[in-house]
Design an enzyme around this catalytic site. Structure first.
Site, PDB file in Angstrom:
ATOM      1  N   ARG A  44       0.932  -1.378   0.000  1.00  0.00           N
ATOM      2  CA  ARG A  44      -0.100   0.017  -0.015  1.00  0.00           C
ATOM      3  C   ARG A  44       0.761   1.186   0.042  1.00  0.00           C
ATOM      4  O   ARG A  44       0.615   2.326  -0.746  1.00  0.00           O
ATOM      5  CB  ARG A  44      -0.762   0.119   1.224  1.00  0.00           C
ATOM      6  CG  ARG A  44      -1.802   1.322   1.600  1.00  0.00           C
ATOM      7  CD  ARG A  44      -2.884   1.224   2.170  1.00  0.00           C
ATOM      8  NE  ARG A  44      -2.606   0.293   3.511  1.00  0.00           N
ATOM      9  CZ  ARG A  44      -2.157   0.664   4.506  1.00  0.00           C
ATOM     10  NH1 ARG A  44      -1.754   1.980   4.673  1.00  0.00           N
ATOM     11  NH2 ARG A  44      -1.741  -0.059   5.589  1.00  0.00           N
ATOM     12  N   TYR A  96     -17.466  16.630 -14.819  1.00  0.00           N
ATOM     13  CA  TYR A  96     -17.799  15.230 -14.819  1.00  0.00           C
ATOM     14  C   TYR A  96     -18.666  14.736 -13.590  1.00  0.00           C
ATOM     15  O   TYR A  96     -18.296  15.350 -12.388  1.00  0.00           O
ATOM     16  CB  TYR A  96     -16.527  14.348 -14.768  1.00  0.00           C
ATOM     17  CG  TYR A  96     -16.643  12.965 -14.262  1.00  0.00           C
ATOM     18  CD1 TYR A  96     -17.483  12.016 -15.546  1.00  0.00           C
ATOM     19  CD2 TYR A  96     -16.085  12.148 -13.605  1.00  0.00           C
ATOM     20  CE1 TYR A  96     -17.662  10.716 -15.079  1.00  0.00           C
ATOM     21  CE2 TYR A  96     -16.399  10.868 -13.183  1.00  0.00           C
ATOM     22  CZ  TYR A  96     -17.147  10.080 -14.261  1.00  0.00           C
ATOM     23  OH  TYR A  96     -17.450   9.074 -14.125  1.00  0.00           O
ATOM     24  N   ASP A 167      -8.257  18.383 -14.559  1.00  0.00           N
ATOM     25  CA  ASP A 167      -8.504  17.050 -15.065  1.00  0.00           C
ATOM     26  C   ASP A 167      -8.212  17.041 -16.377  1.00  0.00           C
ATOM     27  O   ASP A 167      -9.070  17.585 -17.468  1.00  0.00           O
ATOM     28  CB  ASP A 167     -10.032  16.745 -14.739  1.00  0.00           C
ATOM     29  CG  ASP A 167     -10.363  15.387 -15.371  1.00  0.00           C
ATOM     30  OD1 ASP A 167      -9.747  14.512 -16.314  1.00  0.00           O
ATOM     31  OD2 ASP A 167     -11.448  14.897 -14.758  1.00  0.00           O
ATOM     32  N   LYS A 192      -9.405   5.698 -19.258  1.00  0.00           N
ATOM     33  CA  LYS A 192      -9.400   6.249 -20.776  1.00  0.00           C
ATOM     34  C   LYS A 192      -8.527   6.037 -21.594  1.00  0.00           C
ATOM     35  O   LYS A 192      -7.963   4.761 -22.016  1.00  0.00           O
ATOM     36  CB  LYS A 192     -10.029   7.563 -20.698  1.00  0.00           C
ATOM     37  CG  LYS A 192     -10.920   7.908 -19.390  1.00  0.00           C
ATOM     38  CD  LYS A 192     -12.375   6.781 -19.524  1.00  0.00           C
ATOM     39  CE  LYS A 192     -13.508   7.358 -18.664  1.00  0.00           C
ATOM     40  NZ  LYS A 192     -13.113   7.237 -17.132  1.00  0.00           N
TER      41      LYS A 192
END
Length: 377
Positions: A44, A96, A167, A192
């Site tokens: 982690r 978004y 973004d 994406k």
């Protein structure tokens, strides 16, 4: 190094003469008993494979620090974790839907607030208060594809001590580098274009500032939304073809825009720079291409459902940036978390369709749109 080369050649000197990196799946790593030290301790906190991916992400953006997360929203949430109790973030009304949901439902529980504005380009000094800690921007906007002048917004926000978070999912580092334009934090849904095959969920954040890097490193370790080693490896490999894929996708988008603009069955077509000559000028000054997403509305007399059902190639599905073309209805899919009034303020009508172009042959895509429009008449 050009970005086409950086995408392939950033990582070198692999073990055993391999030309691709190894995948280190270990969740824990042996430490020195005398000091409790080690390069890695627990997955982690860090992992060799994720660290290699983060080196690639940094190289693509020309950034000093890169961070990989388990999804684009995990990346956005980490970027917004810099907000403290009493802080405010300004966002565009067309942001978004997932980001809207986070700042509308989650952020207030952390003691921070969000303020939505119709046009970030219209912000003035009077819009900033002592509480304004950040401005969050998408340019091009999703799904209206409106453009905001990054340089001007950075200058305004920094004058008031506010961070600028961009973004950059639609443009990717291939077409736009917000950090070089003065932005403080860049986020991407790596699901994406970076991954590019609709088979991987991931997010990326890049920064230059060491203090912001420390905050993002803490977000990774404390909140745990990190990318797995296997998916980190897959993303390293996918990024290698990003410039090539995007080149073909952009060419397809230009062909589709030409077709739609000349089609009487289409009422409106939106693409970066289409809103005005000024937005076109600004976009050309800060990006090196228009990307591969367009949005449009059919003429009122056409049957939208019949059109969508008749399409053979673009799948009716959320997401974008994959090698296959996708089409969606933002009002009920990507931006369904927004209220009808919020969507109206953002310019997202119920009839707006967003089309993400893949790498198919442009002539086949045009022919498909033609026959679907005929079915909708």
């Amino acid at each position: 190094m050009h970005i086409q080369t950086a995408a392939v050649q950033t990582l070198r000197d692999f073990e055993h003469g391999a030309v691709v990196p190894s995948v280190h799946m270990a969740s824990t790593f042996e430490l020195d008993p005398a000091t409790d030290d080690g390069v890695y301790a627990y997955q982690r906190g860090s992992n060799p494979t994720r660290a290699q991916l983060e080196t690639v992400l940094s190289a693509l953006d020309g950034a000093r620090h890169g961070f990989a997360f388990a999804s684009g929203m995990a990346a956005t949430a980490a970027a917004l974790s810099v907000l403290e109790v009493g802080d405010e973030v300004i966002l565009p009304a067309s942001v978004y839907g997932g980001t809207y949901r986070f700042v509308d439902l989650v952020l207030p529980k952390r003691g921070a607030t969000a303020r939505f504005v119709d046009d970030l380009g219209a912000l003035t000094d009077a819009d900033f208060t002592p509480a304004t800690r950040a401005v969050f921007i998408e340019t091009p906007a999703n799904p209206t594809l409106r453009i905001t002048d990054l340089r001007a917004l950075v200058e305004l926000a920094h004058r008031h001590g506010a961070l600028v978070i961009v973004d950059n999912t639609f443009m990717t580092p291939v077409l736009q580098k917000p950090l070089a334009l003065g932005a403080d934090i860049v986020v991407q849904s790596a699901t994406k274009y970076l991954a590019g095959h609709s088979d991987l969920l991931a997010g990326a954040v890049t920064v230059d500032d060491d203090g912001l890097a420390d905050a993002l490193r803490l977000a990774q370790k404390a909140e745990g939304g990190v990318l797995s080693p296997a998916d980190s490896f897959r993303l390293i490999q996918a990024v290698k073809t990003l410039p090539l894929r995007l080149e073909r996708q952009q060419a397809n988008a230009l062909a589709i825009v030409d077709f739609l603009r000349g089609c009487e069955d289409v009422a409106q077509v939106h693409y970066p720079g289409s809103h005005s000559e000024e937005e076109a000028r600004v976009h050309a000054s800060q990006a090196s291409g228009t990307g591969a997403v367009v949005s449009f509305e059919l003429a009122p007399e056409l049957d939208r459902i019949a059109f969508l059902q008749a399409l053979r190639y673009p799948a009716y599905a959320v997401s974008l940036g994959g090698v296959e073309s996708l089409i969606c209805r933002p009002a009920t899919m990507t931006h369904e978390a927004m209220t009808p009034q919020a969507r109206a303020n953002a310019g997202i009508s119920d009839e707006l369709l967003r089309l993400s172009l893949g790498i198919e042959h442009a002539a086949d895509l045009v022919a498909d749109l033609e026959q679907a429009l005929a079915a909708a008449r």
